[in-house]
Design a protein around this motif. Structure first.
Motif, PDB file in Angstrom:
ATOM      1  N   TYR A  83      -2.123   3.541  -2.551  1.00 12.16           N
ATOM      2  CA  TYR A  83      -2.131   2.135  -2.185  1.00 12.16           C
ATOM      3  C   TYR A  83      -3.294   1.879  -1.239  1.00 12.16           C
ATOM      4  CZ  TYR A  83       0.830   4.010   1.629  1.00 12.16           C
ATOM      5  OH  TYR A  83       1.351   4.754   2.661  1.00 12.16           O
ATOM      6  N   ASP A  84      -3.762   0.630  -1.277  1.00 15.57           N
ATOM      7  CA  ASP A  84      -4.914   0.214  -0.486  1.00 15.57           C
ATOM      8  C   ASP A  84      -4.571  -1.079   0.234  1.00 15.57           C
ATOM      9  OD1 ASP A  84      -7.283   1.966  -1.710  1.00 15.57           O
ATOM     10  OD2 ASP A  84      -6.048   1.280  -3.376  1.00 15.57           O
ATOM     11  N   PHE A  85      -4.958  -1.174   1.503  1.00 15.55           N
ATOM     12  CA  PHE A  85      -4.779  -2.444   2.223  1.00 15.55           C
ATOM     13  C   PHE A  85      -5.751  -2.527   3.382  1.00 15.55           C
ATOM     14  CE2 PHE A  85      -1.791   0.448   4.337  1.00 15.55           C
ATOM     15  CZ  PHE A  85      -2.015   0.203   5.677  1.00 15.55           C
ATOM     16  N   PRO A  86      -6.138  -3.745   3.763  1.00 16.49           N
ATOM     17  CA  PRO A  86      -5.916  -4.990   3.019  1.00 16.49           C
ATOM     18  C   PRO A  86      -6.811  -5.007   1.785  1.00 16.49           C
ATOM     19  CG  PRO A  86      -7.281  -5.424   4.943  1.00 16.49           C
ATOM     20  CD  PRO A  86      -6.908  -3.961   4.993  1.00 16.49           C
ATOM     21  N   SER A  88      -7.511  -7.501  -1.960  1.00 16.14           N
ATOM     22  CA  SER A  88      -7.206  -8.632  -2.840  1.00 16.14           C
ATOM     23  C   SER A  88      -7.894  -8.406  -4.178  1.00 16.14           C
ATOM     24  CB  SER A  88      -7.702  -9.934  -2.211  1.00 16.14           C
ATOM     25  OG  SER A  88      -7.412 -11.025  -3.047  1.00 16.14           O
ATOM     26  N   PRO A  89      -7.275  -8.820  -5.266  1.00 16.26           N
ATOM     27  CA  PRO A  89      -7.950  -8.669  -6.565  1.00 16.26           C
ATOM     28  C   PRO A  89      -9.161  -9.593  -6.689  1.00 16.26           C
ATOM     29  CG  PRO A  89      -5.829  -9.769  -6.838  1.00 16.26           C
ATOM     30  CD  PRO A  89      -5.954  -9.417  -5.387  1.00 16.26           C
ATOM     31  N   ARG A  90     -10.093  -9.221  -7.576  1.00 12.25           N
ATOM     32  CA  ARG A  90     -11.250 -10.067  -7.845  1.00 12.25           C
ATOM     33  C   ARG A  90     -10.844 -11.333  -8.588  1.00 12.25           C
ATOM     34  NH1 ARG A  90     -13.092  -5.594 -10.470  1.00 12.25           N
ATOM     35  NH2 ARG A  90     -13.897  -4.091  -9.031  1.00 12.25           N
ATOM     36  N   GLU A  91      -9.847 -11.217  -9.440  1.00 15.25           N
ATOM     37  CA  GLU A  91      -9.498 -12.282 -10.376  1.00 15.25           C
ATOM     38  C   GLU A  91      -8.749 -13.454  -9.735  1.00 15.25           C
ATOM     39  OE1 GLU A  91     -10.114  -8.427 -12.244  1.00 15.25           O
ATOM     40  OE2 GLU A  91      -8.727  -9.047 -10.679  1.00 15.25           O
ATOM     41  N   ILE A  92      -8.067 -13.193  -8.623  1.00 15.26           N
ATOM     42  CA  ILE A  92      -7.282 -14.232  -7.947  1.00 15.26           C
ATOM     43  C   ILE A  92      -7.152 -13.824  -6.479  1.00 15.26           C
ATOM     44  CG2 ILE A  92      -5.068 -13.151  -8.545  1.00 15.26           C
ATOM     45  CD1 ILE A  92      -3.838 -15.936  -8.734  1.00 15.26           C
ATOM     46  N   GLU A  93      -7.179 -14.797  -5.592  1.00 12.34           N
ATOM     47  CA  GLU A  93      -7.091 -14.501  -4.157  1.00 12.34           C
ATOM     48  C   GLU A  93      -5.641 -14.216  -3.767  1.00 12.34           C
ATOM     49  OE1 GLU A  93      -8.334 -13.881  -0.242  1.00 12.34           O
ATOM     50  OE2 GLU A  93      -9.555 -14.076  -2.050  1.00 12.34           O
ATOM     51  N   ILE A  94      -5.412 -13.014  -3.242  1.00 16.33           N
ATOM     52  CA  ILE A  94      -4.113 -12.659  -2.654  1.00 16.33           C
ATOM     53  C   ILE A  94      -4.428 -12.105  -1.268  1.00 16.33           C
ATOM     54  CG2 ILE A  94      -1.986 -11.309  -2.845  1.00 16.33           C
ATOM     55  CD1 ILE A  94      -2.418 -11.201  -5.876  1.00 16.33           C
ATOM     56  N   PRO A  95      -4.448 -12.979  -0.270  1.00 19.60           N
ATOM     57  CA  PRO A  95      -4.866 -12.544   1.072  1.00 19.60           C
ATOM     58  C   PRO A  95      -3.813 -11.683   1.768  1.00 19.60           C
ATOM     59  CG  PRO A  95      -4.227 -14.856   1.098  1.00 19.60           C
ATOM     60  CD  PRO A  95      -4.136 -14.400  -0.337  1.00 19.60           C
ATOM     61  N   ASN A  96      -4.294 -10.871   2.704  1.00 16.59           N
ATOM     62  CA  ASN A  96      -3.433 -10.063   3.564  1.00 16.59           C
ATOM     63  C   ASN A  96      -2.393  -9.287   2.757  1.00 16.59           C
ATOM     64  OD1 ASN A  96      -2.832  -9.137   6.164  1.00 16.59           O
ATOM     65  ND2 ASN A  96      -1.078 -10.519   6.295  1.00 16.59           N
ATOM     66  N   ALA A  97      -2.891  -8.531   1.772  1.00 10.83           N
ATOM     67  CA  ALA A  97      -1.982  -7.864   0.837  1.00 10.83           C
ATOM     68  C   ALA A  97      -2.319  -6.384   0.685  1.00 10.83           C
ATOM     69  CB  ALA A  97      -2.064  -8.546  -0.524  1.00 10.83           C
ATOM     70  N   ALA A 126       3.699  -1.797   4.308  1.00 11.49           N
ATOM     71  CA  ALA A 126       3.125  -3.150   4.283  1.00 11.49           C
ATOM     72  C   ALA A 126       3.695  -4.001   5.416  1.00 11.49           C
ATOM     73  CB  ALA A 126       3.370  -3.807   2.924  1.00 11.49           C
ATOM     74  N   LYS A 127       4.994  -3.931   5.623  1.00 11.74           N
ATOM     75  CA  LYS A 127       5.624  -4.713   6.693  1.00 11.74           C
ATOM     76  C   LYS A 127       5.183  -4.219   8.069  1.00 11.74           C
ATOM     77  CE  LYS A 127       9.619  -6.190   4.012  1.00 11.74           C
ATOM     78  NZ  LYS A 127      11.049  -5.995   3.733  1.00 11.74           N
ATOM     79  N   GLN A 128       5.077  -2.902   8.240  1.00 10.22           N
ATOM     80  CA  GLN A 128       4.609  -2.350   9.512  1.00 10.22           C
ATOM     81  C   GLN A 128       3.189  -2.826   9.834  1.00 10.22           C
ATOM     82  OE1 GLN A 128       4.984   1.888   8.945  1.00 10.22           O
ATOM     83  NE2 GLN A 128       7.136   1.923   9.574  1.00 10.22           N
ATOM     84  N   ASN A 129       2.409  -3.088   8.792  1.00  8.70           N
ATOM     85  CA  ASN A 129       1.033  -3.540   8.961  1.00  8.70           C
ATOM     86  C   ASN A 129       0.892  -5.050   8.839  1.00  8.70           C
ATOM     87  OD1 ASN A 129      -0.971  -1.113   9.214  1.00  8.70           O
ATOM     88  ND2 ASN A 129       0.697  -0.466   7.877  1.00  8.70           N
ATOM     89  N   GLN A 130       2.039  -5.737   8.891  1.00 14.08           N
ATOM     90  CA  GLN A 130       2.110  -7.202   8.891  1.00 14.08           C
ATOM     91  C   GLN A 130       1.386  -7.828   7.701  1.00 14.08           C
ATOM     92  OE1 GLN A 130       0.649  -7.866  12.861  1.00 14.08           O
ATOM     93  NE2 GLN A 130       2.668  -7.484  13.746  1.00 14.08           N
ATOM     94  N   LEU A 131       1.540  -7.204   6.543  1.00  8.62           N
ATOM     95  CA  LEU A 131       0.969  -7.748   5.315  1.00  8.62           C
ATOM     96  C   LEU A 131       1.957  -8.731   4.700  1.00  8.62           C
ATOM     97  CD1 LEU A 131      -0.525  -4.438   3.878  1.00  8.62           C
ATOM     98  CD2 LEU A 131      -1.711  -6.245   5.140  1.00  8.62           C
ATOM     99  N   ASP A 132       1.429  -9.681   3.943  1.00  2.88           N
ATOM    100  CA  ASP A 132       2.269 -10.737   3.366  1.00  2.88           C
ATOM    101  C   ASP A 132       2.836 -10.395   1.992  1.00  2.88           C
ATOM    102  OD1 ASP A 132       1.706 -12.310   5.608  1.00  2.88           O
ATOM    103  OD2 ASP A 132      -0.064 -13.194   4.650  1.00  2.88           O
TER     104      ASP A 132
END
Length: 182
Positions: A83-86, A88-97, A126-132
């Motif tokens: 897994y990678d964070f933060p 977002s895909p190129r095709e659609i914006e998914i911020p803070n994910a 993800a939750k520990q890193n405050q991702l949405d």
């Protein structure tokens, strides 16, 4: 060397290192190609050689956002989790994910609750890193995987066509699935 992350008494994650490349390649040559062979003109050889070679592994491990593990069950390496964070895909914006980039398990491990435990781990991180949210890509033709992710709360946000010439045209449709965490 990093200590393993124990998810339960039989299931753990061990960080993949550059020197693990031969083992990673051998494992994924079996684990990936078994369920995906039919979508590739060459049975998946090109993809496995591209994704699991030493150069690609070194490049992926050099990224701070990348977290890459062997999945060990009953003291045996049975798959991988990346897994990678933060991200977002190129095709659609998914911020803070978080992107659930790779989750592959040996067919012997299916139906044991392992994939669910791995997704639970990703959610916790993800939750520990405050991702949405967490997002992933799934081949539309992989009905079992798609059904599993939907059961786990992921919803389709976009479909696109993957431009890999070695994939038979009828299998190039990719779904982006997302699960909101807030």
């Amino acid at each position: 060397m990093d200590k393993p992350i124990f998810l339960n008494h039989q299931l753990s994650l061990s960080r993949i290192q550059t020197e693990d490349q031969p083992l990673l390649f051998t494992l994924m040559d079996e684990v990936y190609k078994a369920p995906y062979r039919y979508v590739w003109e060459d049975g998946g050889d090109w993809y496995v050689n591209l994704i699991y070679n030493r150069h690609t592994l070194r490049k992926e491990l050099s990224r701070e956002r990348t977290h890459y593990f062997f999945v060990e069950w009953q003291e045996r390496k049975i798959g991988i989790l990346k897994y990678d964070f933060p991200f977002s895909p190129r095709e659609i914006e998914i911020p803070n994910a978080m992107k659930l980039h790779r989750l592959y398990l040996h067919k012997e491990a299916h139906g044991q609750g392992i994939a669910q435990a791995l997704l639970d781990h990703c959610e916790t991180i993800a939750k520990q890193n405050q991702l949405d949210s967490i997002w992933l890509e799934s081949m539309d033709c992989q009905v079992q995987a798609k059904r599993f992710y939907e059961k786990m709360g992921f919803q389709k946000v976009l479909a696109y066509t993957l431009d890999f010439e070695r994939i038979f045209p009828e299998y190039r449709r990719i779904l982006i699935l997302k699960k909101d965490l807030k």
